[in-house]
Design an enzyme around this catalytic site. Structure first.
Site, short mmCIF file in Angstrom:
data_model
loop_
_atom_site.label_atom_id
_atom_site.label_comp_id
_atom_site.label_asym_id
_atom_site.label_seq_id
_atom_site.Cartn_x
_atom_site.Cartn_y
_atom_site.Cartn_z
N HIS A 88 7.82 8.41 4.63
CA HIS A 88 6.59 9.19 4.80
C HIS A 88 6.78 10.68 4.46
O HIS A 88 5.93 11.49 4.78
CB HIS A 88 5.98 9.05 6.21
CG HIS A 88 5.47 7.69 6.52
ND1 HIS A 88 4.50 7.44 7.47
CD2 HIS A 88 5.77 6.48 5.98
CE1 HIS A 88 4.26 6.14 7.53
NE2 HIS A 88 5.01 5.53 6.63
N ARG A 114 18.84 -6.41 14.11
CA ARG A 114 19.24 -6.74 15.48
C ARG A 114 18.30 -7.82 15.98
O ARG A 114 17.23 -8.02 15.41
CB ARG A 114 19.15 -5.50 16.39
CG ARG A 114 17.73 -5.04 16.66
CD ARG A 114 17.67 -3.62 17.21
NE ARG A 114 18.39 -3.46 18.43
CZ ARG A 114 17.90 -3.63 19.67
NH1 ARG A 114 16.65 -4.00 19.84
NH2 ARG A 114 18.65 -3.46 20.74
N ASP A 152 0.81 -1.23 0.00
CA ASP A 152 0.00 0.00 0.00
C ASP A 152 0.84 1.27 0.00
O ASP A 152 1.96 1.31 0.47
CB ASP A 152 -0.97 0.00 1.18
CG ASP A 152 -0.30 -0.22 2.54
OD1 ASP A 152 0.69 -0.99 2.60
OD2 ASP A 152 -0.75 0.37 3.53
N GLU A 201 -0.61 -2.15 5.17
CA GLU A 201 0.30 -2.06 6.31
C GLU A 201 0.17 -0.71 7.01
O GLU A 201 0.29 -0.61 8.23
CB GLU A 201 1.76 -2.29 5.87
CG GLU A 201 2.74 -2.50 7.02
CD GLU A 201 3.07 -1.25 7.81
OE1 GLU A 201 3.21 -1.33 9.05
OE2 GLU A 201 3.16 -0.16 7.21
N GLU A 202 -0.06 0.34 6.21
CA GLU A 202 -0.15 1.69 6.81
C GLU A 202 -1.45 1.87 7.58
O GLU A 202 -1.71 2.94 8.12
CB GLU A 202 -0.04 2.75 5.71
CG GLU A 202 1.26 2.71 4.90
CD GLU A 202 2.48 3.18 5.69
OE1 GLU A 202 2.32 3.60 6.85
OE2 GLU A 202 3.59 3.12 5.14
ZN ZN Z 1 5.14 3.54 6.48
ZN ZN Z 2 6.50 0.84 5.51
#
Ligand code: ZN
Ligand code: ZN
Length: 386
Positions: free
Chosen positions: A360, A173, A75, A133-134
């Site tokens: 972003h 990590r 997305d 995902e956002e």
């Molecule tokens: Zn993002």
């Molecule tokens: Zn992302």
């Protein structure tokens, strides 16, 4: 062969630019997932649709082995892209500002190139192309639709482009990689009136102001200073005009942390402070929590193996062991709660861009040399971890 074939990288760059031109929001990734489905089917890979626009694809190797899932998100974001790229977004107010165009194209390239080398492959590779995902989050509905079953997935990994690392490098990590992210609304109820006669009213504006300040004492006074916590009020609404006492005010906020037990303790702390301040000033209150993504925790054993494998990939110049996580959030966390998971940052900063724009940002762009490193790593994980 770990190195991706050169013609696949040309395809990945082309797909990435095509997806970049047409960003789509969560659960609306129709063109993007149609492209993914078409290309996977053409390569003879089994494809299943889940969670509206999500795609689950499985490549079965020719020898027995484990099952690894590799995940990409698809997305874009509601951001107006600043001009500059000749393949800039053609959709007003929509932009691939988080690099999910690159994630999708790299995973597609890895899948198609591996499909041509099935004879080399042990076990199974599950490709997860995830919507939203956002927000509101596509990982959970994909898991509910069986994305990690039949065959049962043993481990899951993902790449996220990262503009503070140079292209050609990766960073990871073990333990926390991202923060949890939860939201809350505070509603304060007072009594309206004339600004000249405050004693006849209950003014919610000073109460809101007191709450904003007092909530910061959770991080500064109530919890171990060595533990990370962000509590932010991003929006306040209340009042009518300058000479009218506001009878109601609403505060909208979010809290983020890295530790699940700390996370569980936050709603009580917010509720207690809000209740105390409102009671002190004769106001009513209501606090509502909307829980978001948990923190991504990388599995220690899997992360160690990923680092070892990455160090042997010729398209990766350096493997950075990260000292600290980020307070950003990722719904990959849900996959990593079910099976051992590993989130990997893929450097995408260009050497001639010392101040790369952040994720972003309307100026975000990536050095496409990172794409070859990403495809090579995804292939290496599929070939070495199964
Ligand atoms: Zn993002
Ligand atoms: Zn992302």
């Amino acid at each position: 062969m770990i190195a991706p074939p050169a013609e696949i990288i040309d395809d990945v760059v082309r797909w990435r630019r095509q997806i970049h031109r047409h960003p789509e929001f969560g659960f609306e990734e129709r063109e993007t997932s149609a492209l993914v489905e078409r290309e996977l089917r053409a390569a003879g890979i089994d494809v299943r649709r889940v969670a509206v626009t999500g795609i689950v694809a499985t490549l079965t190797g020719s020898k027995p082995g484990k099952t690894i899932a590799l995940r990409a998100d698809m997305d874009g974001l509601p951001i107006q892209e600043h001009p500059g790229l000749d393949f800039a977004s053609e959709i007003p107010g929509a932009m691939h500002a988080c690099g999910h165009d690159a994630h999708t194209a790299m995973l597609l390239g890895a899948a198609i190139s591996l499909a041509r080398e099935r004879s080399e492959l042990r076990g199974n590779v599950r490709f997860l192309f995830q919507p939203a995902e956002e927000g509101p989050g596509g990982a959970r509905p994909m898991i509910e639709a069986g994305a990690l079953r039949s065959p049962d997935v043993d481990m899951v990994a993902m790449l996220h482009v990262w503009p503070t690392l140079p292209a050609g490098s990766i960073g990871l990590r073990d333990g926390a990689m991202t923060a949890s992210c939860d939201d809350f609304d505070i509603r304060i109820g007072g009594r309206g009136g004339h600004a000249g006669y405050p004693h006849n009213a209950v003014d919610t504006i000073p109460i809101a102001a007191e709450i904003v300040g007092a909530l910061q004492t959770i991080a500064s006074r109530e919890i171990d200073p060595l533990k990370a916590l962000v509590i932010a009020i991003g929006r306040i609404e209340g009042g009518y005009r300058r000479n009218v006492v506001a009878d109601a005010a609403t505060l909208q906020g979010t809290f983020r942390c890295l530790d699940e037990s700390l996370r569980q303790s936050i709603p009580e702390r917010i509720e207690r402070i809000v209740a105390g301040i409102c009671a002190a000033h004769r106001a009513k209150h209501e606090v509502e929590f909307v829980y978001g993504y948990p923190s991504v925790h990388n599995d220690a054993a899997l992360s160690a193996k990923v680092m070892e494998i990455a160090r042997a990939v010729p398209q990766i110049d350096s493997v950075v062991e990260l000292e600290v996580p980020t307070m950003g959030a990722e719904d990959f966390a849900y996959f990593a709660q079910v099976v051992p998971g590993c989130m990997i940052r893929l450097g995408c900063a260009s050497p001639d861009d010392p101040q790369a724009a952040s994720l972003h940002s309307p100026d975000f762009h990536l050095d496409e040399r990172a794409l070859a490193s990403g495809v090579a790593l995804l292939r290496a994980l599929a070939l070495r971890l199964t």
